[in-house]
Each structure stands twice: as C-alpha cells, then as structure tokens.
Design an enzyme around this catalytic site. Structure first.
Site, mmCIF file in Angstrom:
data_model
loop_
_atom_site.group_PDB
_atom_site.id
_atom_site.type_symbol
_atom_site.label_atom_id
_atom_site.label_comp_id
_atom_site.label_asym_id
_atom_site.label_seq_id
_atom_site.Cartn_x
_atom_site.Cartn_y
_atom_site.Cartn_z
ATOM 1 N N SER A 222 44.989 49.556 45.520
ATOM 2 C CA SER A 222 45.502 49.351 47.003
ATOM 3 C C SER A 222 46.574 50.360 47.374
ATOM 4 C CB SER A 222 45.622 48.080 47.255
ATOM 5 O OG SER A 222 46.788 47.647 46.387
ATOM 6 N N ASP B 245 44.904 48.878 37.534
ATOM 7 C CA ASP B 245 43.721 49.084 38.138
ATOM 8 C C ASP B 245 42.739 50.310 37.749
ATOM 9 O OD1 ASP B 245 42.151 47.452 39.807
ATOM 10 O OD2 ASP B 245 43.291 47.907 41.667
ATOM 11 N N LYS C 170 42.175 46.664 34.732
ATOM 12 C CA LYS C 170 41.425 45.892 35.656
ATOM 13 C C LYS C 170 40.315 46.502 36.251
ATOM 14 C CE LYS C 170 42.650 44.216 39.945
ATOM 15 N NZ LYS C 170 41.573 44.898 40.929
ATOM 16 N N GLU D 118 36.541 46.117 38.869
ATOM 17 C CA GLU D 118 35.725 45.433 39.724
ATOM 18 C C GLU D 118 34.381 45.403 39.267
ATOM 19 O OE1 GLU D 118 36.220 46.804 43.618
ATOM 20 O OE2 GLU D 118 38.308 46.850 43.625
ATOM 21 N N GLU E 133 38.382 37.585 44.886
ATOM 22 C CA GLU E 133 38.806 38.048 45.999
ATOM 23 C C GLU E 133 37.896 37.381 46.916
ATOM 24 O OE1 GLU E 133 40.262 42.272 46.188
ATOM 25 O OE2 GLU E 133 40.482 41.731 48.459
#
Ligand code: KIV
Length: 263
Positions: free
Chosen positions: A45, A83, A112, A114, A181
């Site tokens: 982000s 991330d 991390k 996704e 999320e």
C-alpha cells in the site's frame, strides 16, 4: 520495552486476545507505532500512500526492500512483515528467489503473499525452504484491475465456501497466520473459526483474531479516499496542514525564529 513477538507467540494469541497489526513504511513512524503493535506490516500500500499511485500494482522488490529496512531500523523490537509485490510470486521459483532477497537483504520476519487455494503450492514451497509466510485472502488489492475494482467478498454462498477453502489451504500450506480483507463480518468470523492459525482482519468485522489498518488511514493523513472500514483515530491531515500554515505565517512575519531558536 515490549518483548518482540515470534511466530510461536503470535500463534498462541489465537482464542486468547486479538492481535494488533499496523502498516509502516519508514523508520520514523515505525518507531512511533512499535510500542502498541504486535506486528508491523510493510504493505505494498506504500505505492499508494507514499508513491501517490492509484493502486499497489507497480510496487517493486527494490521499494519493498528499502522500506522494510527502514522500518526494521526504526522498530528493532517489532515483528516485521514484508509484502511481496504484484508479479514477484507468479510461480514457485520466482517466489522463492524474491523471498530469499527479502530475507537476505532485510531483517524482516516473514513475507506476505496474496491468494488462497490457488497460491497454496507457492506458500508450501516457500515454507519448505525456510521462508515464514503470512497469507492474505478475501479482497486482494493486487487483483483490483483484473476484478475491475475493490469488491467485498463473502456475499454469496459460493464465495463463503471458497473463503473457507482458501483459509484451510493457506494454513495447510504452512502459513503461520493470514490477513483477511474486505469480507462480510459473519463470513470472516466463520473463516477464523475454521483454522487454527490467527486470521487478522481488515474490513472483516470484529470476530476475527486481530485487526490491521494502514497507519496513514487510521491517523487521518490520507485524504484521497476513506474506506468504510477505516476509523480515523486522529485528524492528522488537518493537524499537519494547520501546523505548516502557522510555520509559514511566522516565517512571513519574521516571528520565527525567535531568540529561543537562535544560536
Ligand atoms: O498493503 C497493505 O497495506 C496490506 C493491508 C491492506 C493488509 O496488504
């Protein structure tokens, strides 16, 4: 000083107390946040909040490594999650090569990635090769373009079942915790119950094993857009703008610096 969390102490919080995770991208903020956070996430982000881009997709390994090192310098006593950017774990070999870069070039505690069931083989490969992995299921910001927007998940029974499958696959692959999320609260609660590892929510209600927020959102510093799940604990943007305005006025009036701030 709080004791640094470990994978084992993070896992032991399940059904005991909620975990506190927050993002940071630099040493200054990491240091300010570390006493209250169990885990600091160097989220991609940062491509939006720091880089000014409209999504996370153009974040690079170099950026993540630079910012992860900065966070680790500022919060030496924190469990830090790095991330993995879009496109850096498209297959097992790329994922391992890039995760090794993170582990060799930063002191981050885990990466991390996704994805759920579809990414389980990659998570397993990383774990089998000594990389600790935090999963990320539900709304996947890196899929924003392929999905045509940020879509809340868990609205249909098919999506609910898939989320539970995803969580189980991520756990079985060896991830020690996961982020969930943008999922309907009732469904996220079921997902958290369906696995033995902590499920940390963002926009996923209260019945999960912890919460994560982007620091600039929760401090009210990011003004472009405020998602429904964000609570602003500070009116940061207004405070900063007022302070800088006052400084500019004092410079203009030659009211700063006074004797007190002069050698
Ligand atoms: O990049 C990020 O900040 C994240 C959070 C939204 C969990 O992945």
């Amino acid at each position: 000083m709080n004791k640094k969390m470990t994978i084992s102490s993070i896992q032991k919080t399940k059904n005991v107390r909620p975990l506190v995770m927050i993002t940071a991208y630099d040493a200054l903020f990491a240091k300010l946040l570390e006493s209250s956070a169990d885990m600091i996430l160097v989220g991609d982000s940062l491509n939006m909040t720091f880089g000014g881009k409209s999504d996370t997709l153009s974040a690079t390994m170099e950026q993540m490594i630079y910012h992860t090192n900065a966070v680790c310098m500022g919060a030496k006593n924190s469990f830090v999650v790095c991330d993995m950017p879009f496109g850096t774990y498209i297959n097992k070999d790329e994922a391992l090569k890039n995760s090794i870069k993170v582990f060799q070039q930063t002191p981050a505690d885990c990466v991390k990635i996704e994805g759920g069931e579809d990414k389980a083989h990659i998570i397993k490969y990383l774990c089998d090769n000594g990389i600790a992995v935090c999963g990320h299921i539900g709304l996947l910001p890196q899929s924003v373009r392929s999905e045509g927007g940020y879509k809340v998940k868990g609205k249909t029974s098919q999506e609910q079942l898939q989320l539970i499958e995803d969580a189980r696959a991520v756990e079985e692959a060896g991830a020690f915790c996961m982020v969930i999320e943008g999922v309907k609260a009732k469904v996220a609660a079921e997902v958290a119950k369906s696995v033995d590892i902590p499920v940390i929510g963002i926009g996923a209600g209260v019945e999960v094993d912890g919460q994560v927020l982007v620091f600039s959102d929760m401090l009210g510093l990011y003004e472009e857009f405020t998602p429904k799940f964000v609570k602003k604990y500070l009116n940061g943007a207004t405070l900063v703008k007022d302070a800088v305005k006052k400084y500019a006025q004092e410079v203009d009036l030659k009211a700063f610096p006074t004797e007190e701030h002069t050698y």
